[in-house]
Design a protein around this motif. Structure first.
Motif, mmCIF file in Angstrom:
data_model
loop_
_atom_site.group_PDB
_atom_site.id
_atom_site.type_symbol
_atom_site.label_atom_id
_atom_site.label_comp_id
_atom_site.label_asym_id
_atom_site.label_seq_id
_atom_site.Cartn_x
_atom_site.Cartn_y
_atom_site.Cartn_z
ATOM 1 N N GLN A 1 0.907 -1.189 0.052
ATOM 2 C CA GLN A 1 -0.036 0.009 -0.079
ATOM 3 C C GLN A 1 0.798 1.250 -0.126
ATOM 4 O OE1 GLN A 1 -2.244 -0.732 3.625
ATOM 5 N NE2 GLN A 1 -4.025 -1.670 2.398
ATOM 6 N N PHE A 2 1.865 1.332 0.872
ATOM 7 C CA PHE A 2 2.699 2.392 0.768
ATOM 8 C C PHE A 2 3.600 2.699 -0.490
ATOM 9 C CE2 PHE A 2 6.658 4.518 2.084
ATOM 10 C CZ PHE A 2 6.369 5.312 3.228
ATOM 11 N N ALA A 3 4.172 1.675 -1.022
ATOM 12 C CA ALA A 3 4.747 1.904 -2.363
ATOM 13 C C ALA A 3 3.855 2.432 -3.518
ATOM 14 C CB ALA A 3 5.251 0.483 -2.885
ATOM 15 N N CYS A 4 2.349 1.954 -3.299
ATOM 16 C CA CYS A 4 1.639 2.385 -4.430
ATOM 17 C C CYS A 4 1.115 3.699 -4.051
ATOM 18 C CB CYS A 4 0.261 1.409 -4.278
ATOM 19 S SG CYS A 4 0.636 -0.427 -4.838
ATOM 20 N N LEU A 5 0.931 4.016 -2.865
ATOM 21 C CA LEU A 5 0.292 5.225 -2.316
ATOM 22 C C LEU A 5 1.294 6.433 -2.733
ATOM 23 C CD1 LEU A 5 -1.567 4.542 0.785
ATOM 24 C CD2 LEU A 5 -2.700 5.555 -1.205
#
Length: 239
Positions: free
Chosen positions: A201-205
């Protein structure tokens, strides 16, 4: 709250200031009275300068107007909601990792909301202006009301829906990707929409530039890619 934060910086930097910060945050109780965990009480002069800039533009009056606007545009809430402006220091080193702080504010603010608070952050790295204050407050209120109605998001897709709606409600125009990058990012994000894995999620956001320094696997994404896609989708759906 801005005056409370600024007065801390009237004290010499040291344990006396830190103890006073804890007293202000807890209000002399065993709980959090003011939502100041993201505030850096031990920062340098740039934190005081940011607070001075916000006080000079009467940011809390701007925030009050934004709250009244949100009240007029959103469904009535059953419980009172207080809104606080907090300065977060992303120039001063170890106290604040901006992306983790943002992640927590956007998706892990349940403890603050349970205490009746929605928090709008103002960053030391950014210029302080009334339109930025208004936007942050509208997003924070929209996010809090949505969480009370539907709960906090757990998957990437739910996070994108929440953040796209909050940004569109506030009239945000950034983050933005060019059409080719937007289409490419959609394709990269698609396999991860059901993910509840924080590193993914962090890498996508926040993109590769935010993921690499904290040891998360980069996915080939521009800064704030998923947030840009979310805003584009929300804006298109409200036209």
């Amino acid at each position: 709250m801005l005056r409370e934060q600024r007065e801390l910086y009237e004290l010499p930097r040291g344990m006396g200031r830190f103890r006073r910060y804890l007293e202000v945050m807890t209000g002399g109780t065993d709980d959090i009275a003011l939502p100041l965990p993201a505030f850096n009480p031990m920062g340098k002069g740039h934190v005081a300068e940011t607070l001075d800039a916000l006080l000079a533009l009467d940011a809390e009056a701007v925030a009050d107007e934004a709250v009244r606007e949100a009240e007029a545009r959103l469904p009535e809430v059953a419980e009172p909601l207080r809104v606080g402006l907090v300065v977060a220091d992303d120039l001063g080193g170890g106290w604040t990792n901006r992306h983790f702080t943002e992640f927590g504010q956007r998706f892990r603010s349940g403890p603050m909301l349970e205490r009746g608070w929605a928090v709008a952050l103002r960053w030391t790295s950014e210029p302080q202006a009334a339109d930025g204050v208004r936007r942050e407050v509208l997003e924070a209120v929209h996010r809090a009301v949505a969480a009370r109605r539907r709960g906090w998001p757990t998957t990437l897709a739910e996070m994108m829906i929440q953040e796209g709606a909050a940004a569109a409600f506030a009239g945000a125009i950034t983050p933005r990707l060019d059409p080719d990058d937007l289409a490419y990012s959609r394709a990269v994000l698609a396999p991860h929409l059901d993910s509840d894995d924080l590193p993914v999620q962090f890498a996508c956001l926040f993109g590769d530039a935010a993921a690499r320094p904290v040891g998360y696997t980069p996915l080939g994404l521009s800064p704030r890619a998923a947030l840009a896609v979310a805003l584009a989708d929300a804006t298109r759906n409200t036209l």
